[in-house]
Motif scaffolding. Structure first.
Motif, PDB file in Angstrom:
ATOM      1  N   GLU A 207       0.793  -1.062   0.041  1.00  0.00           N
ATOM      2  CA  GLU A 207      -0.106   0.133  -0.153  1.00  0.00           C
ATOM      3  C   GLU A 207       0.953   1.508   0.086  1.00  0.00           C
ATOM      4  O   GLU A 207       0.489   2.132  -0.814  1.00  0.00           O
ATOM      5  N   LEU A 208       1.904   1.236   0.838  1.00  0.00           N
ATOM      6  CA  LEU A 208       2.699   2.340   0.984  1.00  0.00           C
ATOM      7  C   LEU A 208       3.498   2.424  -0.634  1.00  0.00           C
ATOM      8  O   LEU A 208       3.864   3.658  -1.115  1.00  0.00           O
ATOM      9  N   ASP A 209       3.771   1.531  -1.320  1.00  0.00           N
ATOM     10  CA  ASP A 209       4.299   1.732  -2.624  1.00  0.00           C
ATOM     11  C   ASP A 209       3.372   2.357  -3.753  1.00  0.00           C
ATOM     12  O   ASP A 209       3.830   3.115  -4.411  1.00  0.00           O
ATOM     13  N   LEU A 210       2.073   2.039  -3.352  1.00  0.00           N
ATOM     14  CA  LEU A 210       1.024   2.834  -4.285  1.00  0.00           C
ATOM     15  C   LEU A 210       0.938   4.114  -3.821  1.00  0.00           C
ATOM     16  O   LEU A 210       0.837   5.076  -4.762  1.00  0.00           O
ATOM     17  N   MET A 211       1.259   4.375  -2.477  1.00  0.00           N
ATOM     18  CA  MET A 211       1.020   5.925  -2.064  1.00  0.00           C
ATOM     19  C   MET A 211       2.244   6.671  -2.688  1.00  0.00           C
ATOM     20  O   MET A 211       2.085   7.711  -3.091  1.00  0.00           O
ATOM     21  N   ALA A 212       3.290   5.797  -2.806  1.00  0.00           N
ATOM     22  CA  ALA A 212       4.548   6.296  -3.447  1.00  0.00           C
ATOM     23  C   ALA A 212       4.378   6.662  -4.727  1.00  0.00           C
ATOM     24  O   ALA A 212       4.769   7.882  -5.607  1.00  0.00           O
ATOM     25  N   ARG A 213       3.776   5.903  -5.479  1.00  0.00           N
ATOM     26  CA  ARG A 213       3.547   6.148  -7.004  1.00  0.00           C
ATOM     27  C   ARG A 213       2.548   7.257  -7.273  1.00  0.00           C
ATOM     28  O   ARG A 213       2.639   7.961  -8.054  1.00  0.00           O
ATOM     29  N   ILE A 214       1.622   7.224  -6.537  1.00  0.00           N
ATOM     30  CA  ILE A 214       0.656   8.416  -6.367  1.00  0.00           C
ATOM     31  C   ILE A 214       1.349   9.973  -6.415  1.00  0.00           C
ATOM     32  O   ILE A 214       1.180  10.939  -7.165  1.00  0.00           O
ATOM     33  N   ALA A 215       2.467   9.868  -5.407  1.00  0.00           N
ATOM     34  CA  ALA A 215       3.136  11.166  -5.065  1.00  0.00           C
ATOM     35  C   ALA A 215       4.456  11.421  -6.212  1.00  0.00           C
ATOM     36  O   ALA A 215       5.118  11.983  -6.243  1.00  0.00           O
ATOM     37  N   GLY A 216       4.380  10.261  -7.094  1.00  0.00           N
ATOM     38  CA  GLY A 216       5.428  10.466  -8.294  1.00  0.00           C
ATOM     39  C   GLY A 216       6.988   9.823  -7.722  1.00  0.00           C
ATOM     40  O   GLY A 216       7.803  10.346  -8.373  1.00  0.00           O
ATOM     41  N   GLU A 247      14.478  14.227 -14.080  1.00  0.00           N
ATOM     42  CA  GLU A 247      13.896  14.406 -15.303  1.00  0.00           C
ATOM     43  C   GLU A 247      15.231  14.230 -16.323  1.00  0.00           C
ATOM     44  O   GLU A 247      16.377  14.537 -16.073  1.00  0.00           O
ATOM     45  N   CYS A 248      15.041  13.248 -17.381  1.00  0.00           N
ATOM     46  CA  CYS A 248      16.068  13.312 -18.527  1.00  0.00           C
ATOM     47  C   CYS A 248      16.378  14.384 -19.310  1.00  0.00           C
ATOM     48  O   CYS A 248      15.531  15.064 -20.060  1.00  0.00           O
ATOM     49  N   ALA A 249      17.573  15.130 -19.436  1.00  0.00           N
ATOM     50  CA  ALA A 249      17.994  15.864 -20.289  1.00  0.00           C
ATOM     51  C   ALA A 249      17.877  15.801 -21.829  1.00  0.00           C
ATOM     52  O   ALA A 249      18.060  14.498 -22.174  1.00  0.00           O
ATOM     53  N   PRO A 250      17.102  16.531 -22.680  1.00  0.00           N
ATOM     54  CA  PRO A 250      17.178  16.112 -24.178  1.00  0.00           C
ATOM     55  C   PRO A 250      18.502  15.832 -24.868  1.00  0.00           C
ATOM     56  O   PRO A 250      19.644  16.308 -24.299  1.00  0.00           O
ATOM     57  N   SER A 251      18.782  14.745 -25.522  1.00  0.00           N
ATOM     58  CA  SER A 251      19.487  14.205 -26.187  1.00  0.00           C
ATOM     59  C   SER A 251      19.941  15.332 -27.397  1.00  0.00           C
ATOM     60  O   SER A 251      19.184  16.027 -27.809  1.00  0.00           O
ATOM     61  N   ARG A 252      21.210  15.399 -27.817  1.00  0.00           N
ATOM     62  CA  ARG A 252      21.712  16.165 -29.131  1.00  0.00           C
ATOM     63  C   ARG A 252      20.757  15.901 -30.051  1.00  0.00           C
ATOM     64  O   ARG A 252      20.355  16.753 -31.028  1.00  0.00           O
ATOM     65  N   SER A 253      20.453  14.660 -30.385  1.00  0.00           N
ATOM     66  CA  SER A 253      19.487  14.272 -31.571  1.00  0.00           C
ATOM     67  C   SER A 253      18.053  14.903 -31.550  1.00  0.00           C
ATOM     68  O   SER A 253      17.510  15.252 -32.458  1.00  0.00           O
TER      69      SER A 253
END
Length: 261
Positions: A207-216, A247-253
């Protein structure tokens, strides 16, 4: 204000004495090492910091710590140990109170999440942790696993401590997913026992894992204790770590055409 029960002055004044074993340097060493390793060079925020049982020695270890605490009486005991500039504490509840800045670590120890008596408030606690975390930061909770397998049909109580100075047992309301912890504590030398109780909402690890997912947040690790013992179906408690994604930075492509040669 959340549904958490407010700790009184009398409870705050005797808390450190009653928790002296759990406050010793030997007992706290694995906890502090675990938390300091996750904090790294950043700051740590302790939800429900109480009298500073963990927060003060973690600060002394070199980790900048900020605390949130609901009970002004618990915070007053902490303030007798360390000044506000060294370890700031904001009075408020851990589900909604916001403090300035970002943290690499937010942590909540010793079953304190269960002080929030509704699922919604527990979800908001996770969201509040995520709100304070820098990308890549971690949220850590120490929480017991509900001992419901020890409940035979028709039984509603499970003892958790039977010793010379203390008798503790929990009574469960399975429909509401709540429990009441009952304590009979030897008070003084006259042989009298002091009676006390507190309400809690228990939650399963999944249940805690689901709470974490809700929080991102994403689960990174779950162990049975601060020493890193593997978590199994027989574990009585767990220390769980969730991470705020980076957050992943945009690649050069994928850069705009104007950036191309």
């Amino acid at each position: 204000m959340t549904s958490s029960e407010l700790w009184t002055r009398a409870t705050a004044d005797r808390y450190d004495t009653e928790e002296s074993e759990r406050s010793s340097a030997v007992f706290l060493a694995p906890t502090l090492a675990f938390l300091a390793g996750l904090a790294g060079d950043g700051r740590a925020l302790e939800f429900a910091i109480g009298t500073g049982r963990v927060g003060v020695p973690l600060r002394e270890r070199g980790v900048p710590v900020v605390g949130i605490e609901l009970s002004e009486h618990m915070a007053a005991v902490l303030r007798n140990k360390i000044d506000e500039e060294t370890l700031p504490v904001v009075l408020g509840d851990m589900a909604t109170t916001v403090v300035p800045g970002e943290f690499t670590l937010v942590y909540l120890v010793y079953n304190t999440l269960s002080n929030l008596l509704t699922q919604d408030e527990q979800v908001e606690c996770f969201r509040n942790a995520a709100r304070h975390l820098a990308p890549g930061g971690r949220f850590v909770i120490e929480l017991g696993v509900p001992p419901l397998r020890f409940l035979p049909p028709g039984q509603v109580a499970v003892p958790f401590d039977v010793s010379e100075r203390h008798l503790g047992f929990d009574t469960f309301d399975l429909a509401e997913q709540t429990l009441v912890s009952h304590h009979l504590t030897l008070d003084g030398t006259d042989g009298r026992y002091r009676r006390g109780s507190s309400r809690h909402r228990y939650a399963w690890p999944a249940e805690l894992d689901l709470m974490a997912r809700i929080a991102g947040l994403e689960r990174e690790r779950r162990v049975a204790d601060w020493d890193g013992t593997p978590f199994t179906e027989n574990s009585a408690q767990h220390v769980s770590v969730w991470r705020k994604p980076v957050e992943c930075a945009p690649s050069r492509s994928h850069r705009p055409d104007r950036d191309r040669a």
